[in-house]
Design a protein around this motif. Sequence first.
Motif, short mmCIF file in Angstrom:
data_model
loop_
_atom_site.label_atom_id
_atom_site.label_comp_id
_atom_site.label_asym_id
_atom_site.label_seq_id
_atom_site.Cartn_x
_atom_site.Cartn_y
_atom_site.Cartn_z
N ALA A 150 -2.13 5.37 7.88
CA ALA A 150 -2.01 3.91 7.82
C ALA A 150 -0.82 3.40 8.62
O ALA A 150 -0.86 2.31 9.18
CB ALA A 150 -1.89 3.45 6.36
N PHE A 151 0.24 4.20 8.71
CA PHE A 151 1.47 3.77 9.37
C PHE A 151 1.48 4.11 10.87
O PHE A 151 2.33 3.63 11.61
CB PHE A 151 2.67 4.42 8.67
N ALA A 204 0.86 -1.18 0.00
CA ALA A 204 0.00 0.00 0.00
C ALA A 204 0.90 1.23 0.00
O ALA A 204 2.05 1.16 0.44
CB ALA A 204 -0.90 0.00 1.25
N PRO A 205 0.38 2.36 -0.47
CA PRO A 205 1.17 3.60 -0.37
C PRO A 205 1.39 3.94 1.11
O PRO A 205 0.51 3.69 1.95
CB PRO A 205 0.30 4.66 -1.04
N LEU A 206 2.52 4.50 1.41
CA LEU A 206 2.83 4.90 2.78
C LEU A 206 2.13 6.21 3.10
O LEU A 206 2.38 7.23 2.45
CB LEU A 206 4.34 5.05 2.96
N LEU A 211 10.79 -0.27 0.31
CA LEU A 211 9.72 -1.10 0.87
C LEU A 211 9.81 -1.08 2.38
O LEU A 211 10.90 -1.25 2.95
CB LEU A 211 9.88 -2.54 0.35
N VAL A 212 8.67 -0.90 3.03
CA VAL A 212 8.58 -0.93 4.49
C VAL A 212 7.59 -2.02 4.88
O VAL A 212 6.44 -1.99 4.44
CB VAL A 212 8.11 0.43 5.06
N THR A 213 8.03 -3.00 5.67
CA THR A 213 7.13 -4.05 6.16
C THR A 213 7.09 -3.97 7.67
O THR A 213 8.12 -3.79 8.33
CB THR A 213 7.59 -5.44 5.69
N VAL A 214 5.89 -4.10 8.24
CA VAL A 214 5.67 -3.99 9.67
C VAL A 214 4.63 -5.02 10.09
O VAL A 214 3.88 -5.54 9.26
CB VAL A 214 5.19 -2.58 10.07
N ALA A 215 4.58 -5.29 11.39
CA ALA A 215 3.58 -6.22 11.91
C ALA A 215 3.28 -5.86 13.36
O ALA A 215 4.17 -5.41 14.09
CB ALA A 215 4.07 -7.66 11.83
N PRO A 216 2.04 -6.07 13.79
CA PRO A 216 1.74 -5.90 15.21
C PRO A 216 2.36 -7.04 16.00
O PRO A 216 2.70 -8.09 15.45
CB PRO A 216 0.20 -5.97 15.25
N LEU A 256 4.87 1.04 0.33
CA LEU A 256 5.88 1.60 -0.57
C LEU A 256 5.98 3.09 -0.28
O LEU A 256 4.95 3.79 -0.29
CB LEU A 256 5.50 1.39 -2.03
N THR A 257 7.19 3.57 -0.04
CA THR A 257 7.36 4.99 0.19
C THR A 257 7.29 5.75 -1.13
O THR A 257 7.52 5.18 -2.20
CB THR A 257 8.71 5.30 0.85
N ALA A 258 6.98 7.01 -1.03
CA ALA A 258 7.08 7.92 -2.16
C ALA A 258 8.47 8.57 -2.08
O ALA A 258 9.12 8.52 -1.02
CB ALA A 258 5.98 8.99 -2.07
N PRO A 259 8.94 9.16 -3.16
CA PRO A 259 10.21 9.88 -3.05
C PRO A 259 10.16 10.91 -1.92
O PRO A 259 9.12 11.53 -1.69
CB PRO A 259 10.35 10.56 -4.42
N HIS A 260 11.24 11.04 -1.22
CA HIS A 260 11.41 12.02 -0.14
C HIS A 260 10.61 11.70 1.11
O HIS A 260 10.34 12.59 1.91
CB HIS A 260 11.11 13.44 -0.64
#
Length: 162
Positions: free
Chosen positions: A14-15, A8-10, A92-97, A110-114
């Motif tokens: 959501a994060f 998903a977009p960052l 790419l950033v992956t996380v979990a509870p 997925l991060t956007a530039p900057h």
Amino acid sequence: MSREIRCAPLTAEAFAPYGDVLDCSGTPDKMINAGLCGRYHDRARLDFGEGGRAGISLFHAEPRALPYTLDLMERHPEGSQAFIPMTDQPFLVTVAPDAGGKPGAPRAFLTAPHQAINFHKGTWHGVLTPLAAPGIFAVVDRIGKTPNLEEVFLDPPYRVVP
């Protein structure tokens, strides 16, 4: 056999359960340097725990590609950790509870530039995963004498897709 998760977009919303999104979105909190620089003030909740201090390290990570096999997650129980790319390439950033001391169902962003991220203390996350070379990052995290890394191998792994 692997399980699949979709990126998903960052976004900050959501994060939020996992950490902070660091970017220059919105209006600056104040203008400085004779009005030539916008300051986006205090964007991350840094936490270095009892007896720790802030450290800035530079990482040079090998780029990966999507689909990506997520087979290792880690967390830092003593402090937060920020990944700040030194290029304008997404990563790419992956996380979990937490699920009883192990990672629960992961999410992928997925991060956007900057954009950069700061994981809250104790957040399960995947390893630094640039999607293009060079994978150069500044990392701000806890420096201290006590252990601050827990790792869990995922079996079966997850397949992260765009």
